[in-house]
Design an enzyme around this catalytic site. Structure first.
Site, PDB file in Angstrom:
ATOM      1  CB  CYS A 317      -0.953  -0.005   1.188  1.00 35.60           C
ATOM      2  SG  CYS A 317      -0.137  -0.277   2.772  1.00 35.60           S
ATOM      3  CG  HIS A 758      -3.780   0.298   4.847  1.00 37.51           C
ATOM      4  ND1 HIS A 758      -3.257  -0.464   3.821  1.00 37.51           N
ATOM      5  CD2 HIS A 758      -4.923   0.859   4.349  1.00 37.51           C
ATOM      6  CE1 HIS A 758      -4.049  -0.379   2.763  1.00 37.51           C
ATOM      7  NE2 HIS A 758      -5.058   0.425   3.058  1.00 37.51           N
TER       8      HIS A 758
END
Length: 797
Positions: A317, A758
């Site tokens: 990510c 994330h």
């Protein structure tokens, strides 16, 4: 068939060393599931989509291809969803990736007329059958290990478990009713397996949790292992055992025996507390995660050119968020999309285009910006029922950009800022023959540091950079009264974890971005600065400014800091970021009338004194363990004299180094060229870089500090001419313009470390904010402008 026989010489039987591509086109993101399928060149074993295979035939003359087509099977759409127990995707216990199943068919195709022959067929020449069978049965070169856990890794057996000494104190632990021995906490309690003390756990980042009594007890006693009460059941492997010296959750194979010492019958215990991993999973759905990902809001999916998602390859990510923003800049769009076609890039590429950065950046640019792959998938989002897009997997790009980089080539989570800097460096080096086409220059700007010596004379240190890394002055928070009231309320009411579930109850410091920029430009003292005017060490004053303003200004917020004991911590803070900023006041003016420059040069003895020396106490302790004096000195130097344990770990992992017995040397010839190249990418001159690395023992971070503290280190680029008649930004190739910028991109981070959690991007496109969360792309209704990790601004003029 005769046509095939006449081209048998162009068919190869793959060897074990051949890289076979059969899952993705090397020019586009077409796959066997695409409408035209995939064509594998039976000579080079590269794969091409139907629209691109003719280009390969024109370039190579290879006519024989294996056509692979996958057709989706019909499957029930009402499969029950299981609650995940592991923070992972597509693995047992993780989030269901709900992949449909496909049927695969093959045929032999001969170009240029696309003559098709069935496969399998006994009529095919044996060479072709063997070659095709080998390709079909091979593991594709594109196929990487699927996504594992995002943050949590498999627990290891503690090195302290088998030798744990338990004190015979007569303590018997009851099956319930526990309370911290030092406060009134009744949750998040840990049983020390050495002395039986029950103590509360660490205080959480938001002020909830325990009072740190368990870890304080370890610091006082060095008793290493503790088990979390409430996680002990008949399944002992699920119990949460923590090792303080190893600073991690561990396995204790003798846990049953260790518990029995305190009268605990694990078979009768019932689980009442979440484990650390479960708590992490739970926290991942809490405030930061929900706010940044805009969970709970009805995000409208958006499709079309510029709205293509990127498939998460497994902790990728950081790459996805960065590249979405990079390909929203005019410079990258122009270089790899508007002014460079896929065919042009392919024709310029070497024999294997999968290894060419220009080709793979062009492929990624066209994949993201063409709109070809940004269409609603036949499958809907399992959680919302909305149309979703499959996104494109940036595998080939990741392989090229991460080549030879130990961290980025791994499946571990990485720092998005580090990746951005790595990308800029790679693109710049790839464009060294055509600097006018280098899109990374749009991020570059000049920095000038003015050093004022007590003598009244000044020195100037100039370099290039592509980010402004900003400290966050918490004392400049604008909501101090609210913060004070919040903390008093917490202390007065004793708010527990369950009392603070509402994000509205959490008050964080709010620091204006202007305060961070002002802090960057403010004066700061430099201790132990060698003054060539005073010919001695002194304290100087440094101020920093910009000599040019880039097309795109990248601001990095230093949210990750080191606490006492080098413990990393993420600052729990909001940054108030306006849509438009003006940094005109930060422009550096260079040497001013009446200023006198410091004399040039730094004596050799000053540089020699800066060289690292091994701590004698550390060396003596290691030598007493049987290691050689030389090895111990190297271990101490290479761990910056951090301690015996650190030096011991370095020794054990470097005993097989080919140069372990080489004499310690600080000569320039021993300096690692890659370290020199890294400093060169920061904008330092080569002679300065080599001096700095020599003075710092090869440590890049220390070398950077050395340059800042020794602006007179080089006569060649820091003399009078560098301040008086320095090149203008235009002459040096740097963009420049006014100081007004508009916010257009935000990379946000969720988690306790840049190497876990994330990353998500929010980008201002066509007058509206859009969230890019891996392959999910939707209109943003509440972009987290105050929670960014890296901010991207575009110059308004």
């Amino acid at each position: 068939m005769e046509l095939l026989r006449s081209n048998l010489s162009r068919v190869q039987i793959p060897e074990p060393t051949h890289r076979i591509y059969k899952h993705e086109c090397c020019i586009s993101f077409d796959t066997p599931r695409s409408e035209g399928g995939l064509f594998v060149d039976m000579n080079s074993f590269l794969a091409f989509g139907k629209d691109y295979v003719s280009w390969n035939y024109e370039k190579t003359g290879n006519p024989v291809y294996l056509h692979i087509k996958q057709t989706r099977k019909s499957i029930p759409e009402d499969r029950p969803l299981k609650k995940p127990t592991l923070l992972a995707i597509g693995v047992d216990g993780g989030f269901d990736n709900n992949e449909p199943e496909y049927e695969e068919s093959y045929s032999i195709v001969i170009l240029p007329d696309f003559v098709s022959l069935p496969f399998p067929s006994v009529e095919l020449p044996e060479k072709v059958r063997i070659a095709v069978d080998t390709v079909v049965n091979a593991v594709g070169a594109e196929r990487k290990e699927q996504v594992a856990a995002w943050t949590a890794e498999k627990k290891l057996i503690s090195e302290h478990a088998l030798t744990l000494q338990q004190i015979k104190s007569g303590i018997v632990i009851p099956p319930s009713g526990w309370k911290c021995s030092k406060c009134d906490k009744t949750e998040n309690l840990w049983l020390n397996l050495t002395d039986g003390m029950i103590l509360c756990g660490r205080k959480n980042w938001d002020g909830t949790g325990g009072n740190n009594h368990a870890v304080e007890h370890y610091k006082e006693t060095a008793y290493p292992l503790a088990v979390k009460l409430g996680t002990i059941t008949a399944d002992l492997e699920a119990a949460d055992v923590y090792s303080y010296p190893e600073d991690d959750s561990v396995l204790d194979p003798l846990l049953a025996e260790h518990l029995a010492h305190f009268g605990i019958d694990f078979s009768s215990m019932q689980k009442t507390e979440m484990t650390t991993a479960e708590r992490e999973l739970d926290q991942n759905t809490n405030f930061d995660w929900n706010r940044i990902q805009e969970s709970g809001k009805e995000l409208v999916p958006v499709f079309g050119p510029g709205y293509t998602g990127l498939v998460n390859l497994g902790n990728s990510c950081y790459l996805a968020a960065t590249m979405q923003i990079v390909f929203s800049t005019h410079s990258f769009i122009s270089r790899y999309f508007s002014h460079q076609s896929l065919k042009m890039a392919f024709e310029m590429a070497p024999a294997d285009p999968t290894l060419d950065l220009n080709m793979q950046l062009t492929k990624l640019g066209h994949g993201l910006l063409s709109g070809k792959y940004s269409m609603p998938a036949t499958q809907k989002d399992a959680t919302t029922g909305d149309p979703r897009q499959e996104g494109i997997p940036p595998r080939m790009f990741k392989n090229v950009i991460a080549a030879s980089h130990a961290e980025f080539s791994s499946m571990r989570q990485q720092d998005a800022l580090d990746f951005f800097l790595h990308l800029v460096g790679k693109v710049e080096r790839a464009s060294n023959t055509t600097p006018d086409l280098d899109p990374s220059r749009s991020f570059k700007f000049g920095i000038e540091e003015k050093i004022l010596c007590p003598s009244g004379k000044v020195g100037y240190n100039k370099r290039e950079d592509c980010i402004l890394s900003l400290n966050i002055p918490l004392h400049e928070a604008t909501n101090k009264d609210e913060l004070e009231a919040f903390h008093k309320q917490k202390a007065g009411k004793g708010l527990e974890e369950n009392d603070m579930r509402s994000s509205d109850e959490i008050v964080r410091p709010r620091v204006p971005l202007e305060a961070c920029l002002a802090n960057f430009a403010s004066s700061e003292p430099i201790e132990d600065y060698y003054s060539s005017a005073l010919k001695g060490m002194t304290t100087a004053i440094k101020t920093t400014g910009l000599t040019s303003f880039p097309d795109y200004l990248v601001l990095h917020m230093r949210k990750f800091v080191m606490e006492e004991g080098w413990v990393p911590k993420k600052l729990d803070v909001y940054i108030d970021v306006p849509d438009v900023i003006d940094i005109s006041h930060m422009r550096s003016k260079g040497l001013q009338p009446g200023e006198e420059l410091l004399p040039d040069g730094v004596p050799e003895e000053v540089m020699e004194s800066a060289q690292p020396v091994a701590n004698e106490e550390i060396v003596a302790q290691l030598v007493s363990m049987g290691f050689s004096q030389l090895h111990c000195q190297k271990a101490a130097i290479n761990t910056s004299n951090a301690g015996v344990e650190e030096a011991m770990n370095w020794l054990l992992s470097h005993m097989d180094d080919p140069d372990i017995d080489a004499p310690i040397s600080h000569q320039t010839s021993d300096i690692d060229q890659s370290s020199v190249d890294t400093l060169l990418s920061f904008g330092f001159a080569e002679d300065v870089a080599r001096k700095a690395l020599k003075a710092s023992g090869g440590d890049i971070e220390k070398a950077t500090d050395w340059v800042f503290n020794n602006p007179n280190a080089s006569v060649s680029d820091m003399d009078v001419s560098s301040s008086n008649s320095a090149q203008t930004p235009a002459q040096s190739g740097l963009p420049d313009g006014g100081g007004k910028y508009k916010l257009f991109g935000i990379v946000s981070h969720m988690g306790t470390s840049v190497h876990c959690g994330h990353y998500v991007a929010h980008i201002l496109k066509e007058g509206r904010w859009v969230i890019f969360n891996d392959d999910k792309v939707g209109i943003s209704t509440d972009p987290p402008k105050d929670m960014g990790y890296v901010y991207f601004f575009q110059r308004l003029d």
